[in-house]
Scaffold this active site. Structure first.
Site, PDB file in Angstrom:
ATOM      1  N   CYS A   1       0.815  -1.220   0.000  1.00  0.00           N
ATOM      2  CA  CYS A   1       0.000   0.000   0.000  1.00  0.00           C
ATOM      3  C   CYS A   1       0.850   1.272   0.000  1.00  0.00           C
ATOM      4  O   CYS A   1       2.021   1.256   0.370  1.00  0.00           O
ATOM      5  CB  CYS A   1      -0.921   0.010   1.222  1.00  0.00           C
ATOM      6  SG  CYS A   1      -2.252  -1.173   1.117  1.00  0.00           S
ATOM      7  N   ASP A   2       0.191   2.367  -0.338  1.00  0.00           N
ATOM      8  CA  ASP A   2       0.867   3.644  -0.612  1.00  0.00           C
ATOM      9  C   ASP A   2       1.914   4.045   0.427  1.00  0.00           C
ATOM     10  O   ASP A   2       3.065   4.311   0.089  1.00  0.00           O
ATOM     11  CB  ASP A   2      -0.175   4.767  -0.691  1.00  0.00           C
ATOM     12  CG  ASP A   2      -1.115   4.605  -1.861  1.00  0.00           C
ATOM     13  OD1 ASP A   2      -0.960   3.638  -2.625  1.00  0.00           O
ATOM     14  OD2 ASP A   2      -2.013   5.442  -2.014  1.00  0.00           O
ATOM     15  N   LYS A   3       1.515   4.138   1.703  1.00  0.00           N
ATOM     16  CA  LYS A   3       2.413   4.704   2.712  1.00  0.00           C
ATOM     17  C   LYS A   3       3.497   3.719   3.144  1.00  0.00           C
ATOM     18  O   LYS A   3       4.490   4.113   3.748  1.00  0.00           O
ATOM     19  CB  LYS A   3       1.626   5.171   3.945  1.00  0.00           C
ATOM     20  CG  LYS A   3       0.536   6.155   3.629  1.00  0.00           C
ATOM     21  CD  LYS A   3       1.050   7.348   2.839  1.00  0.00           C
ATOM     22  CE  LYS A   3      -0.089   8.220   2.360  1.00  0.00           C
ATOM     23  NZ  LYS A   3      -0.964   7.600   1.350  1.00  0.00           N
TER      24      LYS A   3
ATOM     25  N   CYS B   1      -2.981  -0.547  -6.549  1.00  0.00           N
ATOM     26  CA  CYS B   1      -3.746   0.109  -7.613  1.00  0.00           C
ATOM     27  C   CYS B   1      -2.908   0.276  -8.876  1.00  0.00           C
ATOM     28  O   CYS B   1      -1.744   0.664  -8.820  1.00  0.00           O
ATOM     29  CB  CYS B   1      -4.264   1.453  -7.129  1.00  0.00           C
ATOM     30  SG  CYS B   1      -5.399   1.309  -5.737  1.00  0.00           S
TER      31      CYS B   1
ATOM     32  N   GLU C   1      -6.499  12.443   2.250  1.00  0.00           N
ATOM     33  CA  GLU C   1      -6.649  12.556   0.802  1.00  0.00           C
ATOM     34  C   GLU C   1      -8.116  12.822   0.479  1.00  0.00           C
ATOM     35  O   GLU C   1      -9.006  12.362   1.191  1.00  0.00           O
ATOM     36  CB  GLU C   1      -6.195  11.264   0.115  1.00  0.00           C
ATOM     37  CG  GLU C   1      -4.694  11.032   0.244  1.00  0.00           C
ATOM     38  CD  GLU C   1      -4.244   9.749  -0.422  1.00  0.00           C
ATOM     39  OE1 GLU C   1      -5.111   8.977  -0.880  1.00  0.00           O
ATOM     40  OE2 GLU C   1      -3.032   9.507  -0.472  1.00  0.00           O
TER      41      GLU C   1
ATOM     42  N   SER D   1      -5.252  11.747  -3.483  1.00  0.00           N
ATOM     43  CA  SER D   1      -4.833  10.422  -3.919  1.00  0.00           C
ATOM     44  C   SER D   1      -4.072  10.544  -5.228  1.00  0.00           C
ATOM     45  O   SER D   1      -4.285  11.485  -6.005  1.00  0.00           O
ATOM     46  CB  SER D   1      -6.076   9.550  -4.132  1.00  0.00           C
ATOM     47  OG  SER D   1      -5.754   8.407  -4.880  1.00  0.00           O
TER      48      SER D   1
END
Length: 573
Positions: free
Chosen positions: A127-129, A199, A450, A476
């Protein structure tokens, strides 16, 4: 390669000599052999969990990583840390935890590595973070490290068109505006995310995966391969082998990551139309090694770098399409050939970027994903910085895919995202408005949420090019439209965004890099005198703790002083 002596490594404190007998008894309890105890210890840190598809393939890849460590005379020690999955946290109070998770990920890896005296680190993120969080820990600890991205999700198929979760968020706006039925929305949600992986567009996870290669912490080509592909496991295995080479060479992250490599990373974000969140994460990485590199420095590089890679959300293609033409090395080779990349930077291969890219060839005729530097999509990067009386310490806007980069309109102010989303859902705004969402900064939120739910709803209603949105929060990587984020100072710090009133005229000029509030200084001074300090809703817990220590978005919204205040480095113990 000559093996390093164990008595030169941190793990000597828990494995050598009579005083370590109690420690060794624990290792024997886990089935370790004497030989394994006397080899270097490698932390294999993953963010495996069942929170989202981003993370569910990480445990599988960790097993391949451990095999690579073992087969190169090391002893892997697997442990996990948390993530907060932005796609699920989005649009409600859960998003306040997202940026906080970056700090918790970095801190938890640091304390686990410190507590158990591991000699090296392979970090596997989804995931992103988790990507910047793991890289921050690597730079903070400064033990030999290799970063591995867990890979992106495969595209979904709906009505013979490739789709991502971005399409689902935007479909909510179409449903609100009665363009589609609830059945059509449900049909889309069931097929948009068909596999494991993060994603699939050039959203934050894929952006930071590109950064990991450009910054030299990840093996070349390891970032673009989709999560379900078995070839990911080969990269995991090689990452395990490589960390042992780095331990024996004592080649450490701070010898790899420096100002030049950070500039390389900013260039790959800009040329790929990457996530605005990179402008937050790159300064945070710089903080870990004591380098001055803030959002304004990042914005300058963005402005100087052409936009070359036609990836969603601003463009047409997905991470899998980039993988099919050769992955991130193709982007880096294009930048290098155009004179936009410093090829002298060292990488985890032990070679320079230029040496890694020596055999890479780019064919601009057989594919449409990437353009040459002499014929870019646009001459300025997909993300640009703004400054002005509304953002004295800077702001960020993604311009990739925009038809117009200049907007002047009247302010429509909201003091939290929920208020803004409700107004948008009820269409209580009009063409020409500048929607202002404030008190969502690092301290004010807290957590710097976000705004994808709101921006996607606007786009889904067909208003994406007719209004603008500005915030001291974040966006985002999937956000599109004229959306300005990271406005600093934030409203909680009494920044100018707190002084805006409904009807004020705001100018956004991404061509000139200007964000201006067209209100006289004398009037703003009067407003500031009577402005009341606003408190967030948290008086205890992790979010309160974050709000007490977090700094400005300009410097990465970090929660500790970094290497400038460091007295000793973990790897030197």
């Amino acid at each position: 390669m000559k093996k390093i002596k164990k008595d030169l490594l941190p793990s000597r404190h828990v494995s050598l000599g009579p005083k370590s007998s109690p420690h060794r008894s624990y290792y024997y309890a886990m089935g370790m052999t004497e030989n394994e105890i006397y080899q270097p210890f490698v932390g294999v840190a993953t963010c495996w969990n069942e929170s989202a598809p981003c993370n569910i393939s990480l445990s599988r890849q960790a097993q391949s990583t451990k095999r690579g460590v073992k087969e190169n005379n090391g002893t892997p020690r697997e442990f996990t840390t948390i993530t907060v999955t932005d796609g699920i946290a989005m649009g409600h109070e859960g998003m306040k935890s997202s940026l906080v998770s970056r700090e918790i990920i970095a801190d938890s890896i640091e304390v686990s590595m410190r507590g158990h005296c591991y000699d090296g680190l392979v970090g596997i993120a989804g995931c992103d973070k988790s990507l910047p969080g793991i890289m921050m820990a690597m730079l903070r600890l400064n033990v030999p490290s290799v970063f591995l991205y867990g890979g992106s999700i495969l595209p979904g198929k709906h009505k013979n068109k490739e789709v991502t979760v971005q399409d689902v968020f935007e479909a909510v706006g179409k449903f609100d505006s009665k363009q589609i039925s609830e059945k059509e929305l449900c049909d889309l949600e069931k097929v948009a995310c068909p596999s494991a992986g993060s994603c699939g567009g050039q959203f934050t996870a894929n952006t930071m995966a590109c950064v990991a290669e450009a910054i030299g912490l990840a093996l070349p080509g390891s970032s673009s391969t989709p999560a379900p592909f078995e070839s990911r496991d080969e990269y995991a295995y090689e990452s395990g082998r490589k960390v042992m080479d780095l331990i024996n060479l004592q080649l450490k992250p701070r010898e790899i990551v420096n100002k030049k490599s950070l500039i390389n990373a900013a260039r790959i974000v800009a040329c790929s139309g990457g996530s605005t969140n990179a402008a937050l994460h790159l300064p945070a990485l710089a903080n870990e090694i004591g380098i001055d590199f803030d959002i304004l420095d990042v914005a300058k590089i963005f402005r100087e770098t052409p936009y070359l890679v036609d990836l969603k959300p601003g463009g047409k293609y997905l991470a899998k399409d980039l993988h099919d033409i050769g992955g991130v090395p193709i982007i880096m080779k294009t930048l290098l050939d155009g004179g936009f990349l410093d090829g002298s930077c060292l990488t985890v291969t032990g070679k320079t970027l230029e040496e890694n890219l020596e055999s890479v060839k780019v064919d601009y005729k057989s594919q449409k994903v990437i353009y040459p530097t002499n014929n870019p999509i646009s001459s300025t990067g997909g993300v640009v910085g703004l400054k002005g009386n509304l953002a004295p310490d800077g702001a960020i806007v993604k311009v990739a895919g925009l038809n117009s980069k200049v907007f002047k309109g009247k302010a429509r102010c909201f003091d939290c995202e929920e208020e803004a989303f409700e107004a948008v859902s009820k269409k209580q705004y009009k063409s020409g408005d500048v929607i202002v969402i404030r008190y969502e900064g690092p301290k004010g939120g807290p957590g710097m949420r976000e705004m994808l739910a709101t921006t996607a709803a606007i786009y889904g209603q067909g208003m994406g090019e007719k209004v603008a949105l500005i915030t001291d929060g974040r966006f985002s990587g999937a956000t599109r439209g004229l959306c300005v984020g990271h406005i600093s100072p934030e409203a909680m710090a009494l920044g100018p965004i707190a002084l805006i009133q409904d009807g004020d005229e705001i100018l956004i000029d991404a061509d000139k890099g200007v964000l201006k509030l067209n209100v006289k200084d004398s009037i703003l001074a009067q407003r500031k005198e009577i402005l009341k300090t606003k408190e967030n809703d948290f008086g205890s817990g992790a979010l309160w703790k974050f709000s007490q220590t977090v700094g400005s978005a300009r410097y990465g919204a970090v929660t500790h002083p970094g290497a400038k205040k460091e007295k000793k480095i973990y790897s030197d113990i």
